[in-house]
Design a protein around this motif. Structure first.
Motif, short mmCIF file in Angstrom:
data_model
loop_
_atom_site.label_atom_id
_atom_site.label_comp_id
_atom_site.label_asym_id
_atom_site.label_seq_id
_atom_site.Cartn_x
_atom_site.Cartn_y
_atom_site.Cartn_z
N PRO A 119 0.75 -1.14 -0.01
CA PRO A 119 -0.11 -0.05 0.20
C PRO A 119 0.89 1.48 0.13
N LEU A 120 1.67 1.42 -1.00
CA LEU A 120 2.56 2.55 -1.06
C LEU A 120 2.79 2.88 -2.60
N GLY A 121 1.78 2.91 -3.43
CA GLY A 121 1.89 3.16 -4.68
C GLY A 121 1.48 4.44 -5.17
N ASN A 122 1.01 5.42 -4.42
CA ASN A 122 0.88 6.64 -4.97
C ASN A 122 1.10 7.68 -3.87
N MET A 123 0.86 8.98 -4.25
CA MET A 123 0.88 10.04 -3.21
C MET A 123 0.22 9.94 -1.97
N GLU A 125 -1.24 7.34 -0.74
CA GLU A 125 -0.75 6.29 0.30
C GLU A 125 0.69 6.73 0.86
N PHE A 126 1.55 7.31 0.25
CA PHE A 126 2.72 7.66 0.58
C PHE A 126 2.65 8.70 1.74
N VAL A 127 1.88 9.83 1.62
CA VAL A 127 1.64 10.77 2.83
C VAL A 127 0.85 10.21 3.84
N SER A 128 -0.12 9.26 3.77
CA SER A 128 -0.71 8.63 4.50
C SER A 128 0.06 8.06 5.59
N ILE A 186 9.76 -1.89 -4.37
CA ILE A 186 8.77 -0.92 -3.81
C ILE A 186 8.61 -1.19 -2.21
N ILE A 187 8.78 -2.41 -1.72
CA ILE A 187 8.57 -2.45 -0.49
C ILE A 187 9.84 -2.08 0.26
N ILE A 188 11.13 -2.00 -0.24
CA ILE A 188 12.35 -1.89 0.20
C ILE A 188 12.64 -0.44 0.37
N HIS A 189 12.49 0.24 -0.86
CA HIS A 189 12.88 1.47 -1.22
C HIS A 189 11.61 2.50 -0.63
N VAL A 190 10.49 2.39 -0.87
CA VAL A 190 9.50 3.24 -0.65
C VAL A 190 9.24 3.24 0.91
N THR A 191 9.10 1.93 1.50
CA THR A 191 8.95 1.88 2.80
C THR A 191 10.01 2.53 3.55
N THR A 192 11.19 2.32 3.35
CA THR A 192 12.37 2.94 4.05
C THR A 192 12.25 4.47 3.70
N ILE A 193 11.93 5.26 2.67
CA ILE A 193 12.11 6.43 2.78
C ILE A 193 10.63 6.96 3.15
N ASN A 312 10.20 18.40 -2.49
CA ASN A 312 10.42 17.32 -3.30
C ASN A 312 9.10 16.33 -3.30
N LEU A 313 8.23 16.32 -2.28
CA LEU A 313 7.14 15.63 -2.02
C LEU A 313 6.06 16.18 -3.07
N PHE A 314 5.79 17.68 -2.79
CA PHE A 314 4.75 18.26 -3.78
C PHE A 314 5.15 18.79 -5.05
N PHE A 315 6.21 19.98 -5.06
CA PHE A 315 6.50 20.28 -6.01
C PHE A 315 6.98 19.44 -7.34
N ILE A 316 7.90 18.66 -6.91
CA ILE A 316 8.58 17.75 -7.87
C ILE A 316 7.61 16.58 -8.22
N ASN A 317 6.79 16.03 -7.59
CA ASN A 317 5.74 15.22 -7.92
C ASN A 317 4.65 15.62 -8.69
N MET A 318 4.23 16.77 -8.25
CA MET A 318 2.79 17.38 -8.67
C MET A 318 3.29 18.54 -9.85
N VAL A 319 4.40 19.34 -10.06
CA VAL A 319 4.66 20.17 -11.16
C VAL A 319 5.59 19.80 -11.99
N VAL A 320 6.74 19.16 -11.57
CA VAL A 320 7.90 18.95 -12.51
C VAL A 320 7.72 17.32 -13.26
N ALA A 321 7.69 17.51 -14.56
CA ALA A 321 7.61 16.13 -15.18
C ALA A 321 8.83 15.30 -15.03
N GLY A 322 8.84 13.91 -14.74
CA GLY A 322 10.27 13.22 -14.73
C GLY A 322 9.72 11.70 -14.60
#
Length: 329
Positions: A119-123, A125-128, A186-193, A312-322
Motif C-alpha cells: 500500500p505505497l503505490g501513489n502519493m 498512500e505515501f503521505v498517509s 517498492i517494499i524496500i525503497h518506498v517503505t524505507t523512505i 520534493n514531495l509536492f512540487f517535484i511530484n505534482m509540477v515537474v515532469a520526470g
C-alpha cells in the motif's frame, strides 16, 4: 477481481476516522499547551533570608517561569498526588494519538488488501503512511521523554494538514499500480523512505521550535516551549536515527533505477532533490558536531533539509515532469 471495493471502503472509513481522532488529539494537546501556568517566583537577594521571612521582606525581584505539569500527576506546587487539569489534557491527547495510530494502521493494511499489493503505490498512500509514522515516532519520544509532551500540538499541526491534503487533493481510489511499480523494490525503497521522512518531520519541527525558543520570538509561543537544549537534543537524536535510513533508501532507489531503467543515476528531478536533501542532513549532522555551530545555525540547516523533502514531495511530484511522475495524484 482487481480491487475489493468493500475492503477499500473500510480503508477509507478508517482514514476518515483517523483524521477525526487526530483533530481531537490536536484540541487536547492545544489545551495542554495553552493551560501551562506562568508562575511568578521570587529571586532572593544575595543576603541570606531568615527562616520564616516572606519573599517581600527579602526584597527579591520577580522573574517569570513556566510551571511544567508533573508526568506523575502531581500538582505543580508539589501537593498530594492527583491529576491536575493540564496533565489530564496531555494524557487524553496522547491516548487519542495512540488510537489514531491504530486506526491509521488498519486503514493502510486494508488499503493493501483491497488492491492486492503493497500500500505505497501513489502519493495518497505515501503521505498517509508518512503521517502515521510521524505520530508513532512522536509517541515513542514522549514515552522516553515525557517533558516534551506539551509540544505535541506542533507535531500534530503539519500531520493534520498533510492528512487533509491526502484525503482531498491527493486521494486516489484503490487500484493496481502501473507495471513500473510492480517490483519487490517498492517494499524496500518506498517503505524505507517513508519511515525516514516521517521521522525527519518530527526532527524538522523540533529544530523550528528550537529556533523559536532561542530567539524568544514570538514570546507568547516561546515561553511555554520545552527548553532549547531539550529541543536541540531531540532534533539531533531523531536525525541520527533517520539519516542512515534515508541513505539506505537512496541507495535502494538507485538499485531499483538500474533494474528498471538500466542506470543507477539519471539526473531525474526527484533524484537530484533527494540528493540535495541528503547533503543538507549530512551537513546538519556535521555542523551539530562542530564547535561553534551548535546553535541556531545548525538548526536552520536541519530545517532546510526538511523543507527540501516537502518541496520534493509536492512540487517535484505534482509540477515537474520526470521518470517518477507515474506515482500520480
Amino acid at each position: 477481481m482487481l480491487v475489493d471495493p468493500i475492503t477499500a471502503m473500510w480503508s477509507d472509513r478508517l482514514f476518515q476516522a483517523t483524521l477525526v481522532v487526530l483533530l481531537l488529539a490536536m484540541v487536547f494537546t492545544s489545551l495542554e499547551y495553552a493551560s501551562r501556568r506562568i508562575a511568578r517566583s521570587r529571586r532572593t537577594s544575595e543576603a541570606p533570608v531568615a527562616v520564616g521571612a516572606s519573599a517581600a521582606e527579602a526584597g527579591g525581584a520577580t522573574e517569570v517561569a513556566v510551571v511544567e505539569p508533573s508526568p506523575a500527576g502531581l500538582t505543580p506546587d508539589g501537593g498530594k498526588p492527583g491529576r491536575a487539569r493540564v496533565d489530564r489534557y496531555g494524557r487524553i491527547g496522547v491516548s487519542l494519538m495512540i488510537l489514531a495510530v491504530l486506526l491509521h494502521l488498519g486503514s493502510i493494511v486494508l488499503r493493501g488488501l483491497a488492491a492486492y499489493r503493497w500500500p505505497l503505490g501513489n502519493m495518497y498512500e505515501f503521505v498517509s503512511a508518512l503521517c502515521m509514522l510521524a505520530v508513532a515516532a512522536w509517541l515513542v519520544l514522549v514515552y522516553r521523554h515525557p517533558a516534551i509532551r506539551p509540544a505535541g500540538v506542533f507535531v500534530l499541526t503539519p500531520v493534520v494538514l498533510l492528512m487533509f491534503l491526502a484525503g482531498t487533493v491527493l486521494y486516489l481510489d484503490a487500484a493496481p499500480v502501473v507495471p513500473a511499480l510492480q517490483s519487490y523494490w517498492i517494499i524496500i525503497h518506498v517503505t524505507t523512505i517513508t519511515l525516514a521522512s516521517g521521522m525527519l518531520l518530527v526532527s524538522g519541527v523540533a529544530s523550528l521550535l528550537f529556533i523559536v525558543k532561542r530567539s524568544e520570538k514570538p514570546a507568547v509561543l516561546a515561553t511555554k516551549l520545552p527548553s532549547a537544549e531539550t529541543l536541540d537534543r531531540l532534533a539531533y537524536r531523531v536525525t541520527v536515527l533517520a539519516f542512515p535510513l534515508y541513505t539506505f533508501a537512496i541507495i535502494a532507489g538507485a538499485a531499483w533505477a538500474e533494474a528498471a531503467w538500466g542506470r543507477f543515476w539519471g539526473w531525474d528531478p526527484k533524484e537530484v532533490v533527494s540528493f540535495v536533501a541528503w547533503v543538507l542532513y549530512a551537513a546538519y549532522l556535521h555542523a551539530r558536531a562542530t564547535a561553534g555551530w551548535r546553535t541556531a545555525r545548525a538548526a536552520w540547516i536541519n530545517t532546510a533539509g526538511f523543507a527540501t523533502i516537502v518541496f520534493n514531495l509536492f512540487f517535484i511530484n505534482m509540477v515537474v515532469a520526470g521518470l517518477h511522475s507515474y506515482a500520480g495524484v
